[in-house]
Write an enzyme that holds these catalytic residues in place. Sequence first.
Site, mmCIF file in Angstrom:
data_model
loop_
_atom_site.group_PDB
_atom_site.id
_atom_site.type_symbol
_atom_site.label_atom_id
_atom_site.label_comp_id
_atom_site.label_asym_id
_atom_site.label_seq_id
_atom_site.Cartn_x
_atom_site.Cartn_y
_atom_site.Cartn_z
ATOM 1 N N LYS A 1 0.811 -1.221 0.000
ATOM 2 C CA LYS A 1 0.000 0.000 0.000
ATOM 3 C C LYS A 1 0.843 1.268 0.000
ATOM 4 C CE LYS A 1 -4.422 -1.800 1.466
ATOM 5 N NZ LYS A 1 -5.400 -2.026 2.511
ATOM 6 N N ARG B 1 -3.439 -10.049 5.099
ATOM 7 C CA ARG B 1 -3.895 -10.095 3.704
ATOM 8 C C ARG B 1 -2.768 -9.551 2.833
ATOM 9 N NH1 ARG B 1 -6.061 -6.552 0.115
ATOM 10 N NH2 ARG B 1 -7.678 -7.295 -1.301
HETATM 11 C C1 7PJ Z 1 -8.210 -4.480 1.969
HETATM 12 C C2 7PJ Z 1 -9.286 -5.258 1.578
HETATM 13 C C3 7PJ Z 1 -7.826 -4.474 3.350
HETATM 14 C C4 7PJ Z 1 -9.628 -6.016 3.726
HETATM 15 C C5 7PJ Z 1 -8.493 -4.207 -0.134
HETATM 16 C C6 7PJ Z 1 -5.603 -3.192 -1.676
HETATM 17 C C7 7PJ Z 1 -6.923 -2.549 -1.771
HETATM 18 N N1 7PJ Z 1 -9.985 -6.036 2.440
HETATM 19 N N2 7PJ Z 1 -9.450 -5.075 0.248
HETATM 20 N N3 7PJ Z 1 -8.581 -5.252 4.184
HETATM 21 N N4 7PJ Z 1 -7.713 -3.846 0.876
HETATM 22 N N5 7PJ Z 1 -10.297 -6.758 4.618
HETATM 23 O O1 7PJ Z 1 -5.436 -4.411 -1.611
HETATM 24 O O2 7PJ Z 1 -4.630 -2.401 -1.699
HETATM 25 O O3 7PJ Z 1 -6.905 -3.796 3.816
HETATM 26 S S1 7PJ Z 1 -8.333 -3.669 -1.775
#
Ligand code: 7PJ
Length: 367
Positions: free
Chosen positions: A306, A341
């Site tokens: 990010k 994640r």
């Molecule tokens: C996240 C997400 C996160 C959860 C995205 C990216 C943007 N779901 N979906 N937490 N980020 N739970 O991957 O940069 O931080 S999309």
Amino acid sequence: MKRSVYLQPSAIFWDRSSRHAIDEADVPEWKGLPLAGGRLSFAALDVLTRSSPETKRRTVILGDAFSGDWGREALSAADILQALSEPRARVAGLSLDRPRIMGIVNVTPDSFSDGGQFAGTEDAVAHGLRLVEEGADILDIGGESTRPQSDTVAVDEELRRVIPVVERLRAKTDAVISVDTRKSEVMRRAAAAGADILNDVSAFTYDPEALEVAAETGLPIVIMHAQGDPKTMNDNPKYDDVVLDVFDYLEGRIQACVAAGIPKAKLVADPGIGFGKHLHHNVAVMAGLSLYHGLGVPLLLGASRKKMIGQLCNVEDAKDRVPGSLACAIAGIAAGVQIVRVHDVKETKQAIEVWRACAAGTEKGLD
Ligand code: 7PJ
């Protein structure tokens, strides 16, 4: 109603005592409490109280915290202490006594991190299977990019991207399948196609039917904090105290989920790095992560590649942010976060295993 007191576990350490050998009577001799029922314990608490212009923070060691006089804060503190230390239920069959890796499978042509190279169904499936081989416990399949400034995707297009990938992966792997969506129709169809978890960056607030549909599926869900819509969220985010405001928001959403018929044991909370947060907000949330165990549910952290990492280290290309992403994952896991994640599963797995062996002081019995 806002809380008067918040407790953030600190002095977090790998508990090398054999807990089963300790009976209740010995507990006062033992200086830590388990963090969310896992292998980490905490020996101190930061007691936070909202006040202007800055939140007040004092640190107490656990023994003193138990013997001290909490006055009118006692009841609220006792609740939070229990939430901080009790074991978490399994999520989609996964025990959370060790860190779990959620690998990201983007099925979006405009995904910022992989340039849309997995846009086709077969590519996404192959990518997902590779992540499982590399050690992903969960695959998170997303068909709507929620990166800052992104446009919404029509529901038909999102279904077209996501559902075939869920179906094919379901046929080919036992890994837990999560679907990253804000739309109730995608949730419903994904559940029917075999998804195990619903992950909504709007915490089931974007689509008015999402909460009800999620409850009907009976699946565990991830509720993430965001301020504002992805299109505009990073323009002007405002908080009194970002760490506490995120806590209050997630606590409110947990109550809403329970009221909608989703048991607390099926919830996972995520402070939402990068969603309506400037750099100073993001790093404050990272430093405050252990506070969120007070929500009484497992925690998920998504910081992989990010912008925060780019800003801290002046790295423009998301693909060059892997080392910083590993640092974020380890910072989260050292704070007791149960699920990370990530894009880079193999690298994250290596980092976690080395961290765990170093924290435990043993190469054996880590599983
Ligand atoms: C996240 C997400 C996160 C959860 C995205 C990216 C943007 N779901 N979906 N937490 N980020 N739970 O991957 O940069 O931080 S999309």
